[in-house]
Design a protein around this motif. Structure first.
Motif, PDB file in Angstrom:
ATOM      1  N   ILE A  63       0.843  -1.192   0.000  1.00  0.00           N
ATOM      2  CA  ILE A  63       0.000   0.000   0.000  1.00  0.00           C
ATOM      3  C   ILE A  63       0.881   1.245   0.000  1.00  0.00           C
ATOM      4  O   ILE A  63       1.733   1.402   0.875  1.00  0.00           O
ATOM      5  CB  ILE A  63      -0.949   0.005   1.220  1.00  0.00           C
ATOM      6  CG1 ILE A  63      -1.941  -1.164   1.119  1.00  0.00           C
ATOM      7  CG2 ILE A  63      -1.676   1.341   1.350  1.00  0.00           C
ATOM      8  CD1 ILE A  63      -2.835  -1.332   2.341  1.00  0.00           C
ATOM      9  N   CYS A  64       0.690   2.117  -0.981  1.00  0.00           N
ATOM     10  CA  CYS A  64       1.383   3.398  -1.093  1.00  0.00           C
ATOM     11  C   CYS A  64       2.905   3.179  -1.090  1.00  0.00           C
ATOM     12  O   CYS A  64       3.444   2.634  -2.030  1.00  0.00           O
ATOM     13  CB  CYS A  64       0.908   4.359   0.002  1.00  0.00           C
ATOM     14  SG  CYS A  64       1.283   6.088  -0.360  1.00  0.00           S
ATOM     15  N   GLY A  65       3.604   3.556  -0.010  1.00  0.00           N
ATOM     16  CA  GLY A  65       5.043   3.317   0.072  1.00  0.00           C
ATOM     17  C   GLY A  65       5.388   1.843   0.002  1.00  0.00           C
ATOM     18  O   GLY A  65       6.479   1.462  -0.414  1.00  0.00           O
ATOM     19  N   GLY A  66       4.447   0.981   0.376  1.00  0.00           N
ATOM     20  CA  GLY A  66       4.641  -0.467   0.272  1.00  0.00           C
ATOM     21  C   GLY A  66       4.732  -0.927  -1.172  1.00  0.00           C
ATOM     22  O   GLY A  66       5.524  -1.803  -1.519  1.00  0.00           O
ATOM     23  N   GLU A  67       3.910  -0.327  -2.028  1.00  0.00           N
ATOM     24  CA  GLU A  67       3.993  -0.605  -3.465  1.00  0.00           C
ATOM     25  C   GLU A  67       5.359  -0.177  -3.991  1.00  0.00           C
ATOM     26  O   GLU A  67       6.020  -0.910  -4.728  1.00  0.00           O
ATOM     27  CB  GLU A  67       2.896   0.155  -4.219  1.00  0.00           C
ATOM     28  CG  GLU A  67       3.019   0.014  -5.730  1.00  0.00           C
ATOM     29  CD  GLU A  67       2.308   1.101  -6.522  1.00  0.00           C
ATOM     30  OE1 GLU A  67       1.761   0.766  -7.579  1.00  0.00           O
ATOM     31  OE2 GLU A  67       2.322   2.273  -6.094  1.00  0.00           O
ATOM     32  N   GLN A  68       5.788   1.014  -3.599  1.00  0.00           N
ATOM     33  CA  GLN A  68       7.076   1.535  -4.051  1.00  0.00           C
ATOM     34  C   GLN A  68       8.213   0.628  -3.587  1.00  0.00           C
ATOM     35  O   GLN A  68       9.148   0.340  -4.338  1.00  0.00           O
ATOM     36  CB  GLN A  68       7.266   2.966  -3.534  1.00  0.00           C
ATOM     37  CG  GLN A  68       6.225   3.937  -4.101  1.00  0.00           C
ATOM     38  CD  GLN A  68       6.152   5.252  -3.345  1.00  0.00           C
ATOM     39  OE1 GLN A  68       7.039   5.578  -2.552  1.00  0.00           O
ATOM     40  NE2 GLN A  68       5.105   6.027  -3.588  1.00  0.00           N
ATOM     41  N   LEU A  69       8.114   0.128  -2.349  1.00  0.00           N
ATOM     42  CA  LEU A  69       9.138  -0.762  -1.808  1.00  0.00           C
ATOM     43  C   LEU A  69       9.225  -2.060  -2.620  1.00  0.00           C
ATOM     44  O   LEU A  69      10.315  -2.506  -2.983  1.00  0.00           O
ATOM     45  CB  LEU A  69       8.843  -1.106  -0.344  1.00  0.00           C
ATOM     46  CG  LEU A  69       9.880  -2.090   0.216  1.00  0.00           C
ATOM     47  CD1 LEU A  69      10.739  -1.452   1.284  1.00  0.00           C
ATOM     48  CD2 LEU A  69       9.259  -3.370   0.695  1.00  0.00           C
ATOM     49  N   ILE A 150       1.678   5.901 -12.478  1.00  0.00           N
ATOM     50  CA  ILE A 150       1.315   4.497 -12.212  1.00  0.00           C
ATOM     51  C   ILE A 150       0.657   4.404 -10.837  1.00  0.00           C
ATOM     52  O   ILE A 150       1.204   4.864  -9.845  1.00  0.00           O
ATOM     53  CB  ILE A 150       2.563   3.588 -12.297  1.00  0.00           C
ATOM     54  CG1 ILE A 150       3.106   3.580 -13.733  1.00  0.00           C
ATOM     55  CG2 ILE A 150       2.242   2.167 -11.811  1.00  0.00           C
ATOM     56  CD1 ILE A 150       4.473   2.917 -13.883  1.00  0.00           C
ATOM     57  N   GLU A 151      -0.541   3.818 -10.787  1.00  0.00           N
ATOM     58  CA  GLU A 151      -1.305   3.729  -9.545  1.00  0.00           C
ATOM     59  C   GLU A 151      -1.403   2.298  -9.001  1.00  0.00           C
ATOM     60  O   GLU A 151      -1.797   2.101  -7.858  1.00  0.00           O
ATOM     61  CB  GLU A 151      -2.717   4.286  -9.757  1.00  0.00           C
ATOM     62  CG  GLU A 151      -2.757   5.794  -9.964  1.00  0.00           C
ATOM     63  CD  GLU A 151      -2.640   6.601  -8.680  1.00  0.00           C
ATOM     64  OE1 GLU A 151      -2.923   6.056  -7.590  1.00  0.00           O
ATOM     65  OE2 GLU A 151      -2.284   7.791  -8.761  1.00  0.00           O
ATOM     66  N   ALA A 152      -1.070   1.300  -9.824  1.00  0.00           N
ATOM     67  CA  ALA A 152      -1.075  -0.086  -9.345  1.00  0.00           C
ATOM     68  C   ALA A 152      -0.079  -0.910 -10.140  1.00  0.00           C
ATOM     69  O   ALA A 152       0.112  -0.687 -11.339  1.00  0.00           O
ATOM     70  CB  ALA A 152      -2.472  -0.698  -9.454  1.00  0.00           C
ATOM     71  N   ILE A 153       0.567  -1.842  -9.442  1.00  0.00           N
ATOM     72  CA  ILE A 153       1.439  -2.811 -10.103  1.00  0.00           C
ATOM     73  C   ILE A 153       1.050  -4.207  -9.625  1.00  0.00           C
ATOM     74  O   ILE A 153       0.487  -4.364  -8.543  1.00  0.00           O
ATOM     75  CB  ILE A 153       2.945  -2.545  -9.819  1.00  0.00           C
ATOM     76  CG1 ILE A 153       3.260  -2.621  -8.316  1.00  0.00           C
ATOM     77  CG2 ILE A 153       3.382  -1.202 -10.408  1.00  0.00           C
ATOM     78  CD1 ILE A 153       4.761  -2.542  -7.979  1.00  0.00           C
ATOM     79  N   GLU A 154       1.311  -5.201 -10.455  1.00  0.00           N
ATOM     80  CA  GLU A 154       1.052  -6.583 -10.021  1.00  0.00           C
ATOM     81  C   GLU A 154       2.122  -7.515 -10.561  1.00  0.00           C
ATOM     82  O   GLU A 154       2.707  -7.275 -11.614  1.00  0.00           O
ATOM     83  CB  GLU A 154      -0.355  -7.029 -10.425  1.00  0.00           C
ATOM     84  CG  GLU A 154      -0.776  -6.728 -11.825  1.00  0.00           C
ATOM     85  CD  GLU A 154      -2.288  -6.881 -12.022  1.00  0.00           C
ATOM     86  OE1 GLU A 154      -2.665  -7.742 -12.837  1.00  0.00           O
ATOM     87  OE2 GLU A 154      -3.074  -6.153 -11.394  1.00  0.00           O
ATOM     88  N   HIS A 155       2.371  -8.550  -9.802  1.00  0.00           N
ATOM     89  CA  HIS A 155       3.438  -9.500 -10.119  1.00  0.00           C
ATOM     90  C   HIS A 155       2.925 -10.528 -11.121  1.00  0.00           C
ATOM     91  O   HIS A 155       1.814 -11.027 -10.988  1.00  0.00           O
ATOM     92  CB  HIS A 155       3.899 -10.193  -8.827  1.00  0.00           C
ATOM     93  CG  HIS A 155       5.306 -10.663  -8.872  1.00  0.00           C
ATOM     94  ND1 HIS A 155       5.662 -11.900  -9.359  1.00  0.00           N
ATOM     95  CD2 HIS A 155       6.473 -10.070  -8.493  1.00  0.00           C
ATOM     96  CE1 HIS A 155       6.973 -12.052  -9.275  1.00  0.00           C
ATOM     97  NE2 HIS A 155       7.486 -10.947  -8.758  1.00  0.00           N
ATOM     98  N   THR A 156       3.733 -10.838 -12.121  1.00  0.00           N
ATOM     99  CA  THR A 156       3.281 -11.761 -13.167  1.00  0.00           C
ATOM    100  C   THR A 156       3.537 -13.222 -12.811  1.00  0.00           C
ATOM    101  O   THR A 156       2.951 -14.118 -13.411  1.00  0.00           O
ATOM    102  CB  THR A 156       3.985 -11.435 -14.507  1.00  0.00           C
ATOM    103  OG1 THR A 156       5.408 -11.445 -14.298  1.00  0.00           O
ATOM    104  CG2 THR A 156       3.570 -10.066 -15.018  1.00  0.00           C
ATOM    105  N   LYS A 157       4.398 -13.489 -11.818  1.00  0.00           N
ATOM    106  CA  LYS A 157       4.725 -14.875 -11.464  1.00  0.00           C
ATOM    107  C   LYS A 157       4.049 -15.327 -10.161  1.00  0.00           C
ATOM    108  O   LYS A 157       3.757 -16.504  -9.990  1.00  0.00           O
ATOM    109  CB  LYS A 157       6.251 -15.042 -11.318  1.00  0.00           C
ATOM    110  CG  LYS A 157       7.050 -14.659 -12.556  1.00  0.00           C
ATOM    111  CD  LYS A 157       7.327 -15.852 -13.440  1.00  0.00           C
ATOM    112  CE  LYS A 157       8.402 -15.590 -14.467  1.00  0.00           C
ATOM    113  NZ  LYS A 157       7.947 -14.825 -15.633  1.00  0.00           N
TER     114      LYS A 157
END
Length: 187
Positions: A63-69, A150-157
Motif C-alpha cells: 500500500i502506497c510506500g509499500g507498493e514503491q518498496l 502508475i497507480e497499481a502494479i502486479e506481479h506476473t509470477k
C-alpha cells in the motif's frame, strides 16, 4: 534471519504499508532528487521479508510506500517527487481528508486488479509525493491516473502480489472493500 522465518511461518499474508518516509534512492542507483526522511532499517527489513514471501503462495499487498518498496526490491525505480519532476494538475497529496476520494484511476481490463474489482475506472484517495517510474522484474503496471502516474502494479509470477498507490484500507469505495476481501480470502 530467524525473525523473518518466524513471520513467514506465522503470517498467512503480508501487507506492506507506507509511512511518512521515502526509500533511499541509492537502492535504485540514483542520487537524492526530492526524496526525504529516509528509514534504512525499516526499508531493509521490508525488502527482506517481501523477498521471502515472494517464494511462497501467500498473498502480498503493498500500500502506497509499500507498493514503491516492492517495486524497488524487484529492481524498479521511483519518481522521487511528482510535483517537481512531472507536469500534472492532479494533487497526488490530496488536500481533502484521507477518508475521501480525490482523483480517478483507470484500470487495465486484462489485469488481476480488474478481476478483483470488476471495474475499469474508480475514484481513490491519494497521499503520496513519489510513485513507480520503471517497474521492477516480473511486475507490470495495471492502473494509471489520468496524468499517467502508475497507480497499481502486479506481479506476473506470484498468484496474489499487488501494489496500490492509494489507501484501500480506508474502505471508501466498493473497489477498496473488494480488494481487502480478496486479500483476506487468499490468506
Amino acid at each position: 534471519s530467524s525473525v523473518n522465518n518466524y513471520f513467514l511461518k506465522t503470517l498467512d499474508g503480508l501487507i506492506i504499508t507506507g509511512g511518512n518516509f521515502d526509500i533511499n534512492p541509492s537502492l535504485y542507483a540514483e542520487t537524492t532528487d526530492g526524496s526525504k526522511n529516509i528509514k534504512d532499517q525499516r526499508t531493509n527489513f521490508e525488502i527482506e521479508i517481501f523477498n521471502k514471501f515472494l517464494e511462497t503462495s501467500k498473498p502480498i499487498l503493498g500500500i502506497c510506500g509499500g507498493e514503491q518498496l516492492m517495486n524497488v526490491a524487484s529492481g524498479g525505480n521511483l519518481i522521487q517527487d511528482i510535483d517537481t519532476l512531472i507536469q500534472t494538475k492532479i494533487k497526488h497529496e490530496q488536500t481533502n481528508p484521507r477518508n475521501e476520494v480525490s482523483h480517478e484511476v483507470n484500470i487495465l481490463k486484462n489485469s488481476k486488479l480488474f478481476q478483483i474489482i470488476k471495474c475499469d475506472k474508480i475514484k481513490v484517495n491519494s497521499a503520496h509525493h513519489q510513485s513507480v517510474k520503471k517497474t521492477g522484474e516480473n511486475f507490470i503496471s495495471s492502473a494509471f491516473a489520468p496524468d499517467n502516474i502508475i497507480e497499481a502494479i502486479e506481479h506476473t509470477k506470484h498468484h496474489w502480489c499487488l501494489g496500490l498507490q492509494w489507501h484501500p484500507e480506508f474502505l471508501i469505495t466498493k473497489a477498496d472493500v473488494a480488494i481487502i476481501k480478496d486479500f483476506i480470502n487468499n490468506a
